[in-house]
Enzyme design. Structure first.
Site, PDB file in Angstrom:
ATOM      1  N   GLN A 103       0.578  -1.037  -0.181  1.00 21.22           N
ATOM      2  CA  GLN A 103      -0.056  -0.027  -0.143  1.00 21.22           C
ATOM      3  C   GLN A 103       0.844   0.931  -0.050  1.00 21.22           C
ATOM      4  O   GLN A 103       1.846   1.028   0.916  1.00 21.22           O
ATOM      5  CB  GLN A 103      -0.989   0.178   1.414  1.00 21.22           C
ATOM      6  N   TYR A 175      -7.960   9.293   3.975  1.00 17.19           N
ATOM      7  CA  TYR A 175      -6.199   9.665   3.699  1.00 17.19           C
ATOM      8  C   TYR A 175      -6.661  10.878   2.753  1.00 17.19           C
ATOM      9  O   TYR A 175      -7.499  11.167   2.184  1.00 17.19           O
ATOM     10  CB  TYR A 175      -5.815   8.598   3.937  1.00 17.19           C
TER      11      TYR A 175
END
Length: 650
Positions: A103, A175
């Site tokens: 990620q 995010y």
């Protein structure tokens, strides 16, 4: 291939890669990295799941810029020193036949801590504060945006150079990428704000930079919340619109729900057992209809039959079963061997996985202490000398000790005084939204049978029985008994114990629940009574309700208590009662707090160790071990861990 799960075990093509099945361990923090790099413990953790047969492993987040250090234990991919660690991890996962993605991450304003405990400087699309962490970010300049985009590309290059199969851009849970995408957070007037095209520009440029930095065989995906479940968060239609606009640049989309930015939204990051299984299926189906690339979904998919149904119905193409794989890394292999009954099913308690993460500790599992401790325990080996082992107590500690001891080759007999196994779990599962907790006992009962443990019910063990059986080893897992609190009584107000209420004791219309424990018992009883029509006050001997609970469990309980109009009194020490009044004392000011016109008081007090048998054994020449609540009352996590640690080397 298992005929019961033909879709789950079928291969899946993503980009130019083929996954061996549709089971995914999605990205999740482990607190196993050391100095923000891959550690031997992290390799062992993921290698265990790869050997267990999972199709795809997605690593926890890797920071793409120095400003991305949202915890002190995140992975960082900001310089070439990270490459050897990633390479060792990729080799271990590939050797076991699984695929590995990383990620790529920047939290933006969602920063929890810095390594030295100072408050961090946070960055975002605009200067809009984060409610949950009480962070006010500063708006990124265009040159800073360019540096972050270059950071995504450089991190992807390093990760690909280490031999990983792909990268996943984290735009989920509020995010940084979604802080640009969300029109309520992006107030910019330059080319990175305004309409959808402007708000998507950051993500488009990130994807393009990554594509330019890696070879064409490298998979590039996007993780996004299909709905952030918050009034200020990204809404379902907005997330779907973004995915449709970006899909030509991506190889897959991975869906979750929730946001880090609010307490209510954050519950969905690791939804507790109060949420139904596969509860995101309906909205995910809308994304499936609109997208032409593979779609992954995570969110309370804990059982293989749930995943199979989602796949068979065409809702998604692969299922994130992360907590299920923490609980039982062998789940895929057991499905393939048509041994689904042998799977240790996750109960979504959140206690030892996300709960330990929130305390800054390496994650594990309440049912499977080996998770996250693979190097500590090592392989289970046969005992050098089999013993006759007598286990007293059929709660989680006794059952786990009996299972592991029998698996090592010992001859084990488990004695339980009650008519059924389970101990306090039998009561815990009766609370609202806690029925799944009983799965802990269901799993252990299966393991007892499989290990060949002899179980004797309705038999209380006394000294004479121990002498008669003459075991080589005696394990005491006798649990705890309820303690009576010191209480000034000046009248006839009915006082009930929590166990009595769970077993059906009648209480009046207006009830005070005195919660010394600050765990799930007090709030659970309050919810049960309020749902039955009682007017309830929850008096908590702690600064907040559920202080001992993982935050997502606590926050879900807080929402339900508020909906039911349960009054909550924090800092409340129980002092006494009279005919219709409960007297409390504020634990900080020591001033009186009164609850008047009350019909019943319910006690959630600390239990005390059941030490009676150990005292009877004084003078016997016998190897005796005590585990769980008969040492000191705690939780099922400590009970099962102590049982595992003891039996592993017995």
């Amino acid at each position: 291939m298992s005929t019961a799960f033909p879709h789950l075990l079928s291969p899946l093509r993503i980009g130019k890669l083929t996954l061996r099945n549709r089971i995914v361990s999605t990205g999740h923090d482990t607190v196993l990295p050391v100095d923000c790099q891959v550690s031997p413990a992290l390799i062992a953790y993921h290698a265990a799941r790869a050997r267990g047969g999972v199709g795809l492993i997605v690593l926890q987040v890797s920071g793409v810029h120095e400003s991305a250090r949202y915890t002190s234990h995140a992975l960082m991919a900001t310089d070439d020193s990270c490459i050897p660690g990633y390479r060792a991890l990729a080799e271990a996962v590939h050797a076991a036949g699984a695929t590995l993605f990383a990620q790529l991450f920047h939290p933006g304003r969602e920063i929890m801590e810095t390594a030295d405990g100072m408050q961090a400087v946070a960055y975002s699309a605009s200067a809009v504060p984060s409610e949950r962490f009480h962070v006010m970010p500063r708006a990124l300049s265009e040159s800073e945006i360019a540096a972050l985009i270059a950071g995504y590309a450089a991190a992807a290059r390093r990760i690909r150079a280490a031999g990983l199969d792909g990268v996943e851009i984290v735009a989920s849970h509020g995010y940084l990428p979604v802080q640009f995408l969300n029109p309520r957070l992006n107030l910019r007037t330059d080319g990175y704000g305004g309409n959808l095209d402007g708000r998507l520009r950051f993500l488009r440029e990130v994807v393009a930079a990554i594509r330019a930095a890696v070879d064409e065989d490298c998979v590039v995906g996007l993780r996004i919340s299909l709905d952030e479940r918050d009034s200020e968060g990204l809404q379902e239609d907005e997330a779907l619109q973004a995915c449709v606009a970006l899909q030509d640049q991506l190889d897959y989309v991975s869906l979750v729900a929730g946001t880090s930015a609010s307490l209510g939204g954050a519950v969905h990051i690791a939804p507790p057992m109060a949420f139904p299984a596969a509860y995101l299926a309906t909205p995910a189906g809308r994304f499936r209809q609109a997208l032409s690339i593979p779609l992954l979904l995570a969110g309370r998919i804990n059982q293989p039959q749930e995943a199979e149904q989602l796949l068979a119905n065409g809702v998604v193409d692969a299922c994130g079963m992360t907590r299920a794989l923490i609980c039982d890394p062998e789940l895929p292999n057991k499905v393939a061997r048509q041994q689904s009954d042998a799977i240790r099913a996750c109960i979504a308690c959140n206690q030892s996985c996300i709960g330990r993460f929130h305390r800054g500790l390496p994650i594990s599992c309440i049912q499977n202490p080996l998770s996250g401790r693979e190097l500590q325990f090592g392989p289970l080996t046969p005992a050098s000398k089999p013993h006759r082992v007598m286990v007293v107590g059929g709660g989680p500690a006794g059952m786990q000790a009996a299972v592991i001891a029998a698996q090592r080759g010992h001859q084990v007999t488990l004695y339980e005084a009650a008519a059924q196994l389970g101990g306090q779990v039998l009561l815990a599962q009766q609370l609202p939204d806690r029925a799944e907790f009983g799965g802990l006992i269901t799993n252990l009962q299966y393991a007892l049978r499989a290990a060949g443990v002899e179980v004797v019910l309705r038999r209380r063990v006394e000294r004479d029985l121990v002498q008669q059986q003459a075991p080589d080893v005696l394990i005491l897992a006798c649990g705890a008994t309820q303690a009576t609190p010191r209480l000034e009584v000046g009248g006839s107000l009915p006082v009930h114990d929590s166990w009595d209420v769970l077993q059906g004791a009648s209480v009046g219309a207006r009830v005070v629940v005195s919660d010394w424990r600050a765990d799930w018992v007090g709030p659970g009883l309050a919810i049960r009574l309020a749902e039955a029509g009682h007017k309830v006050t929850l008096a908590v001997n702690a600064p907040l309700m559920g202080q001992a609970l993982p935050m997502y469990v606590r926050d879900q309980l807080a929402a339900r208590l508020h909906q039911l109009q349960v009054a909550i009194l924090p800092y409340a020490r129980l002092y006494g009662v009279d005919d219709h009044t409960v007297y409390l004392q504020h634990t900080a000011s020591e001033e009186a707090m009164l609850c008047e016109d009350i019909d019943s008081l319910v006690l959630c007090q600390p239990p005390q160790p059941d030490d009676s048998l150990r005292q009877q054994l004084d003078g016997l020449d016998l190897e005796v071990h005590a585990i769980g609540d008969c040492q000191t009352p705690r939780t099922a996590e400590e009970a099962i861990y102590e049982a595992t640690r003891l039996a592993w080397t017995l």
